[in-house]
Design an enzyme around this catalytic site. Structure first.
Site, mmCIF file in Angstrom:
data_model
loop_
_atom_site.group_PDB
_atom_site.id
_atom_site.type_symbol
_atom_site.label_atom_id
_atom_site.label_comp_id
_atom_site.label_asym_id
_atom_site.label_seq_id
_atom_site.Cartn_x
_atom_site.Cartn_y
_atom_site.Cartn_z
ATOM 1 N N LYS A 11 -17.317 10.590 28.571
ATOM 2 C CA LYS A 11 -17.302 9.422 29.458
ATOM 3 C C LYS A 11 -16.759 9.823 30.841
ATOM 4 C CE LYS A 11 -16.512 5.967 25.810
ATOM 5 N NZ LYS A 11 -15.525 4.957 25.364
ATOM 6 N N TYR A 51 -24.674 0.168 23.796
ATOM 7 C CA TYR A 51 -23.663 -0.588 23.060
ATOM 8 C C TYR A 51 -24.325 -1.814 22.431
ATOM 9 C CZ TYR A 51 -19.978 2.356 24.965
ATOM 10 O OH TYR A 51 -19.175 3.431 25.263
ATOM 11 N N THR A 126 -9.792 4.818 18.570
ATOM 12 C CA THR A 126 -10.358 4.236 19.799
ATOM 13 C C THR A 126 -9.270 3.989 20.851
ATOM 14 O OG1 THR A 126 -12.047 3.141 18.463
ATOM 15 C CG2 THR A 126 -11.673 2.251 20.680
ATOM 16 N N ASN A 157 -10.986 6.435 27.152
ATOM 17 C CA ASN A 157 -10.697 7.247 25.961
ATOM 18 C C ASN A 157 -11.616 8.466 25.838
ATOM 19 O OD1 ASN A 157 -12.972 5.866 25.261
ATOM 20 N ND2 ASN A 157 -12.061 4.741 23.563
ATOM 21 N N HIS A 160 -17.365 9.156 23.657
ATOM 22 C CA HIS A 160 -18.040 8.299 22.691
ATOM 23 C C HIS A 160 -18.572 9.187 21.580
ATOM 24 C CE1 HIS A 160 -20.760 5.436 20.811
ATOM 25 N NE2 HIS A 160 -21.617 6.431 20.761
ATOM 26 N N GLU A 171 -28.849 6.090 18.642
ATOM 27 C CA GLU A 171 -28.330 6.579 19.932
ATOM 28 C C GLU A 171 -29.021 7.882 20.356
ATOM 29 O OE1 GLU A 171 -24.114 6.802 19.215
ATOM 30 O OE2 GLU A 171 -23.903 4.629 19.073
HETATM 31 P P1 GDP Z 1 -15.474 3.471 19.705
HETATM 32 O O1 GDP Z 1 -16.657 3.603 18.774
HETATM 33 O O2 GDP Z 1 -14.236 4.139 19.145
HETATM 34 O O3 GDP Z 1 -15.782 3.943 21.117
HETATM 35 O O4 GDP Z 1 -15.100 1.914 19.793
HETATM 36 P P2 GDP Z 1 -15.997 0.590 19.979
HETATM 37 O O5 GDP Z 1 -17.452 0.887 19.777
HETATM 38 O O6 GDP Z 1 -15.402 -0.478 19.134
HETATM 39 O O7 GDP Z 1 -15.732 0.194 21.516
HETATM 40 C C1 GDP Z 1 -16.456 0.802 22.563
HETATM 41 C C2 GDP Z 1 -15.527 1.115 23.707
HETATM 42 O O8 GDP Z 1 -15.071 -0.115 24.290
HETATM 43 C C3 GDP Z 1 -14.248 1.859 23.349
HETATM 44 O O9 GDP Z 1 -14.428 3.254 23.236
HETATM 45 C C4 GDP Z 1 -13.334 1.487 24.504
HETATM 46 O O10 GDP Z 1 -13.597 2.261 25.667
HETATM 47 C C5 GDP Z 1 -13.741 0.036 24.772
HETATM 48 N N1 GDP Z 1 -12.913 -0.961 24.047
HETATM 49 C C6 GDP Z 1 -12.995 -1.263 22.738
HETATM 50 N N2 GDP Z 1 -12.150 -2.254 22.419
HETATM 51 C C7 GDP Z 1 -11.506 -2.590 23.555
HETATM 52 C C8 GDP Z 1 -10.516 -3.576 23.880
HETATM 53 O O11 GDP Z 1 -10.033 -4.337 23.035
HETATM 54 N N3 GDP Z 1 -10.100 -3.644 25.187
HETATM 55 C C9 GDP Z 1 -10.608 -2.815 26.150
HETATM 56 N N4 GDP Z 1 -10.151 -2.961 27.408
HETATM 57 N N5 GDP Z 1 -11.541 -1.869 25.883
HETATM 58 C C10 GDP Z 1 -11.991 -1.764 24.602
#
Ligand code: GDP
Length: 193
Positions: A11, A51, A126, A157, A160, A171
């Site tokens: 990212k 997403y 995450t 973070n 992905h 994807e």
């Molecule tokens: P991942 O698969 O670990 O990347 O997690 P997800 O698919 O659930 O979320 C996608 C991305 O959205 C994450 O990697 C974070 O960058 C962001 N994100 C997820 N949950 C939150 C949240 O509660 N608050 C904020 N600010 N960002 C979030």
């Protein structure tokens, strides 16, 4: 057993901090086969398609914020004007669309047995604050939900990594054409399995 494929995206925070080589080498050193690589700017449309657009995904993301806020006695309504997890998830997705256009993205497709479990293990939680040392997110970041939400941006973070076998296939097909993927075996494969 069949091999699986996973998509990795470094990212903008990982790209901007010059971490591409360090991060990719972690997946190589554990033994995954890199079958595709690409570096490019993503469009709003591609990120929106990447997403999920489902209530289940919005809810999962929103619940992450609500669980974190409950532990710290914070009120989601103050930041999001709602405590509906689906609405919170939709807001986070809109932040992701902007964030993922801050720099070119670095993409890798990796293949192996149980590759999804492996890429998720190496990536870590995450939420960087909770990611274990030794994981990519744990070693290179320490962001928190409260700070990210307060600043109206996604958690920074670094990486992905596909979350399920089905997401991996979806994807990979979204970002790579079949002719951009290369079938071969690593020379050291016989020592690993
Ligand atoms: P991942 O698969 O670990 O990347 O997690 P997800 O698919 O659930 O979320 C996608 C991305 O959205 C994450 O990697 C974070 O960058 C962001 N994100 C997820 N949950 C939150 C949240 O509660 N608050 C904020 N600010 N960002 C979030």
């Amino acid at each position: 057993m069949q091999k699986q494929r996973a998509l990795l995206i470094i990212k903008p925070d990982g790209v901007q901090r010059g971490l591409i080589g360090k991060i990719i080498s972690r997946f190589e050193q554990v033994g995954l086969t890199i079958i595709g690589l690409k570096f490019m700017w993503a469009t709003r449309e591609q990120i929106t398609a990447h997403y999920p657009e489902t209530d289940a995904w919005f809810k999962k993301v929103g619940e992450r914020t609500l669980t974190n806020y409950a532990k710290k006695s914070l009120d989601a309504k103050k930041v999001f004007n709602t405590d509906d997890p689906v609405m919170i998830g939709k807001t986070v997705k809109s932040w992701l669309v902007n964030y993922m256009q801050e720099s070119p993205l670095f993409f890798a497709v990796v293949e192996s047995y149980d590759v999804i479990e492996i890429v998720r293990k190496l990536s870590g939680n995450t939420i960087p604050l909770l990611a274990a040392p030794g994981t990519i997110r744990g070693d290179f970041s320490h962001d928190t939900i409260d700070l990210a939400n307060e600043q109206s941006r996604p958690l920074r973070n670094i990486i992905h990594a596909s979350d399920t076998v089905e997401d991996g296939e979806k994807e990979v097909n979204l970002w790579f054409k079949p002719e951009e993927l290369f079938a071969y075996s690593r020379a050291d494969e016989k020592f690993m399995f």
